[in-house]
Design a protein around this motif. Structure first.
Motif, mmCIF file in Angstrom:
data_model
loop_
_atom_site.group_PDB
_atom_site.id
_atom_site.type_symbol
_atom_site.label_atom_id
_atom_site.label_comp_id
_atom_site.label_asym_id
_atom_site.label_seq_id
_atom_site.Cartn_x
_atom_site.Cartn_y
_atom_site.Cartn_z
ATOM 1 N N GLY A 263 0.837 -1.095 0.055
ATOM 2 C CA GLY A 263 -0.078 0.071 -0.160
ATOM 3 C C GLY A 263 0.706 1.287 0.023
ATOM 4 O O GLY A 263 0.247 2.115 0.188
ATOM 5 N N GLY A 264 2.136 1.173 -0.180
ATOM 6 C CA GLY A 264 2.825 2.356 -0.201
ATOM 7 C C GLY A 264 2.589 3.317 -1.285
ATOM 8 O O GLY A 264 1.654 3.009 -2.225
ATOM 9 N N ILE A 265 3.350 4.589 -1.515
ATOM 10 C CA ILE A 265 2.671 5.532 -2.207
ATOM 11 C C ILE A 265 3.066 5.202 -3.835
ATOM 12 O O ILE A 265 2.407 5.702 -4.803
ATOM 13 N N THR A 266 3.817 4.288 -3.984
ATOM 14 C CA THR A 266 4.105 3.984 -5.536
ATOM 15 C C THR A 266 2.759 3.415 -6.242
ATOM 16 O O THR A 266 2.706 3.104 -7.483
ATOM 17 N N HIS A 267 1.892 2.716 -5.385
ATOM 18 C CA HIS A 267 0.818 1.926 -5.647
ATOM 19 C C HIS A 267 -0.126 2.870 -5.865
ATOM 20 O O HIS A 267 -1.596 2.634 -6.476
ATOM 21 N N HIS A 268 -0.121 4.207 -5.373
ATOM 22 C CA HIS A 268 -1.309 5.008 -5.582
ATOM 23 C C HIS A 268 -0.757 6.317 -6.860
ATOM 24 O O HIS A 268 0.037 7.021 -6.671
ATOM 25 N N PRO A 269 -1.776 6.314 -7.845
ATOM 26 C CA PRO A 269 -1.289 7.181 -9.057
ATOM 27 C C PRO A 269 -0.951 8.695 -8.729
ATOM 28 O O PRO A 269 0.087 8.737 -9.355
ATOM 29 N N ALA A 270 -1.870 9.361 -7.985
ATOM 30 C CA ALA A 270 -1.514 10.630 -7.861
ATOM 31 C C ALA A 270 0.106 10.903 -7.022
ATOM 32 O O ALA A 270 0.753 11.539 -7.406
ATOM 33 N N ALA A 271 0.330 9.926 -6.053
ATOM 34 C CA ALA A 271 1.539 10.185 -5.233
ATOM 35 C C ALA A 271 2.691 9.629 -6.291
ATOM 36 O O ALA A 271 3.804 9.925 -6.011
ATOM 37 N N ALA A 272 2.380 8.473 -7.149
ATOM 38 C CA ALA A 272 3.418 7.925 -7.946
ATOM 39 C C ALA A 272 4.029 8.881 -9.090
ATOM 40 O O ALA A 272 5.053 9.132 -9.211
ATOM 41 N N THR A 273 3.068 9.920 -9.551
ATOM 42 C CA THR A 273 3.042 10.788 -10.490
ATOM 43 C C THR A 273 4.090 11.703 -9.902
ATOM 44 O O THR A 273 5.040 12.230 -10.568
ATOM 45 N N HIS A 274 3.744 12.157 -8.402
ATOM 46 C CA HIS A 274 4.639 13.093 -8.098
ATOM 47 C C HIS A 274 5.948 12.581 -7.573
ATOM 48 O O HIS A 274 7.066 13.318 -7.844
ATOM 49 N N LEU A 275 6.080 11.289 -7.276
ATOM 50 C CA LEU A 275 7.416 10.927 -7.080
ATOM 51 C C LEU A 275 8.332 10.738 -8.424
ATOM 52 O O LEU A 275 9.516 11.123 -8.232
ATOM 53 N N GLN A 276 7.412 10.205 -9.422
ATOM 54 C CA GLN A 276 8.384 10.500 -10.779
ATOM 55 C C GLN A 276 8.873 11.747 -11.039
ATOM 56 O O GLN A 276 10.001 11.911 -11.521
ATOM 57 N N SER A 277 8.209 12.796 -10.621
ATOM 58 C CA SER A 277 8.557 14.158 -10.718
ATOM 59 C C SER A 277 9.594 14.454 -10.245
ATOM 60 O O SER A 277 10.708 15.280 -10.572
ATOM 61 N N LEU A 278 9.557 14.061 -8.587
ATOM 62 C CA LEU A 278 10.745 14.237 -7.883
ATOM 63 C C LEU A 278 12.151 13.844 -8.376
ATOM 64 O O LEU A 278 13.195 14.255 -8.468
ATOM 65 N N VAL A 279 11.883 12.378 -9.036
ATOM 66 C CA VAL A 279 13.353 11.929 -9.367
ATOM 67 C C VAL A 279 13.649 12.473 -10.541
ATOM 68 O O VAL A 279 14.869 12.675 -10.733
ATOM 69 N N ILE A 280 12.883 12.852 -11.655
ATOM 70 C CA ILE A 280 13.465 13.607 -12.840
ATOM 71 C C ILE A 280 13.743 14.871 -12.622
ATOM 72 O O ILE A 280 14.850 15.189 -13.026
ATOM 73 N N THR A 281 12.952 15.765 -11.707
ATOM 74 C CA THR A 281 13.592 16.950 -11.356
ATOM 75 C C THR A 281 14.791 17.015 -10.541
ATOM 76 O O THR A 281 15.790 17.914 -10.911
ATOM 77 N N GLY A 282 15.004 16.006 -9.865
ATOM 78 C CA GLY A 282 16.066 16.050 -9.044
ATOM 79 C C GLY A 282 17.018 15.465 -9.692
ATOM 80 O O GLY A 282 18.477 16.145 -9.345
ATOM 81 N N LEU A 283 17.039 14.798 -10.800
ATOM 82 C CA LEU A 283 18.444 14.392 -11.564
ATOM 83 C C LEU A 283 18.879 15.786 -12.717
ATOM 84 O O LEU A 283 20.204 15.888 -12.630
#
Length: 350
Positions: A182-202
């Motif tokens: 049930g972690g955040i990667t399993h929830h679309p809204a949170a997963a979208t934000h996490l993807q953005s953090l990974v990409i922007t962070g790089l």
């Protein structure tokens, strides 16, 4: 040093366990891209482990071979970052200088170039693959304009810089949450934000041919753009907004939008969104029947998936715990107040 544990990562997402070269080759090809695999020390049998998870445009995998191997790829279609969590690996992108990746140092690979990698037997890496289209789209959002040339990173990544350490914390969060039921990667809204953090962070952590533009002061977003962003958040706070998607809808760069929010509201767009969502949660809990309502369900509906952090944020904003609101205790003032817009002709509630 890397911010990631020096143990097997993503154990809840096994892709392959292989002692056969062909089986190992097929698994890595399926997960990442076509390549050649050569075992350099036949005296040490192959003991390959691959665990991998995909979060939107980001594929993250733990890979080790248990034997010295050499990998060669054709021209890659996407961006890759290999971060050793144990041992060392000599890695080369195209005709560039080799990167001797190990503790504190990672290797970055660009699309359109072949790669050559020599793994030590003890080497294990967190291997990231980031979709080229999404990474370049995020860069355009950050800049607020089309790209003049292809994005090129420096191939050696120093993991000891403050920006790199922050980025590694994002990757550690991804790794932890991917294996949490049930972690955040399993929830679309949170997963979208996490993807953005990974990409922007790089983009911000690794030097590239757009770094000067990314780190230059940004102009404030005009009032009309801020109004548009606020309207979007207030009208549909449950949507998986990111700074990038809000900036696109408001027709400004991400950095301009962030500067505008910070100047006029004193907080970034995502903090503003969280504030609005907390208010919606408070409204639902205050009107709900305690017998048929769970706080976790209401919070999750508005994107709050970590119970402890949600309760802390809620109490900080309203002065009471979510359970107290649900059972009828009056919450403190929410902190909403009128803010004067730069043109003084429109006010917004924050």
């Amino acid at each position: 040093m890397t911010g990631l544990p020096r143990t097997e990562l993503l154990p809840g997402h096994p892709v392959a366990r292989a002692r056969d070269v062909d089986e190992a080759h097929e698994a890595v090809t399926r997960t990442y891209l076509p390549h050649r695999l050569e075992v350099l020390d036949r005296a040490i049998g192959l003991d390959m482990r691959l665990n991998a998870v995909r979060v939107g445009a980001v594929t993250a995998g733990y890979l080790r071979y248990g034997s010295a191997v050499r990998l060669g790829t054709v021209d890659a279609g996407d961006y890759h970052v290999n971060i050793p969590v144990a041992g060392r690996c000599e890695q080369r992108c195209g005709s560039g200088e080799p990167v001797f990746a190990g503790p504190g140092r990672a290797a970055v690979f660009m699309p359109g170039h072949p790669a050559d990698l020599r793994w030590e037997a003890a080497c294990a890496q967190l291997c990231l693959m980031i979709d080229r289209h999404e990474l370049e789209l995020e860069l355009r959002r950050q800049l607020g304009r089309p790209l003049g040339e292809r994005l090129r990173f420096t191939t050696t990544m120093d993991l000891g810089t403050p920006a790199a350490r922050s980025w590694l914390e994002v990757l550690a969060l991804l790794e932890r949450e991917a294996d949490r039921p049930g972690g955040i990667t399993h929830h679309p809204a949170a997963a979208t934000h996490l993807q953005s953090l990974v990409i922007t962070g790089l983009l911000l952590a690794q030097p590239n041919n757009y770094s000067d533009h990314l780190h230059a002061p940004a102009a404030l977003a005009p009032p009309r753009a801020l109004r548009r962003a606020v309207e979007l958040i207030e009208d549909d706070p449950g949507r998986p907004w990111t700074s990038g998607t809000l900036a696109r809808e408001a027709a400004v760069s991400v950095r301009s939008l962030q500067e505008g929010f910070q100047r006029w509201f004193g907080l970034p767009p995502m903090a503003y969104l969280r504030d609005v969502r907390l208010t919606r949660v408070q409204g639902e809990l205050a009107a709900a029947d305690p017998a048929g309502t769970t706080i976790a369900a209401v919070a999750a509906r508005w994107g709050f998936l970590h119970a402890g952090r949600f309760a802390t944020a809620y109490r900080r904003k309203f002065g009471v715990l979510p359970s107290e609101t649900l059972h009828g205790r009056h919450a403190a003032a929410s902190g909403h107040r009128a803010r004067r817009w730069p043109d003084a002709a429109c006010r917004v509630r924050v």
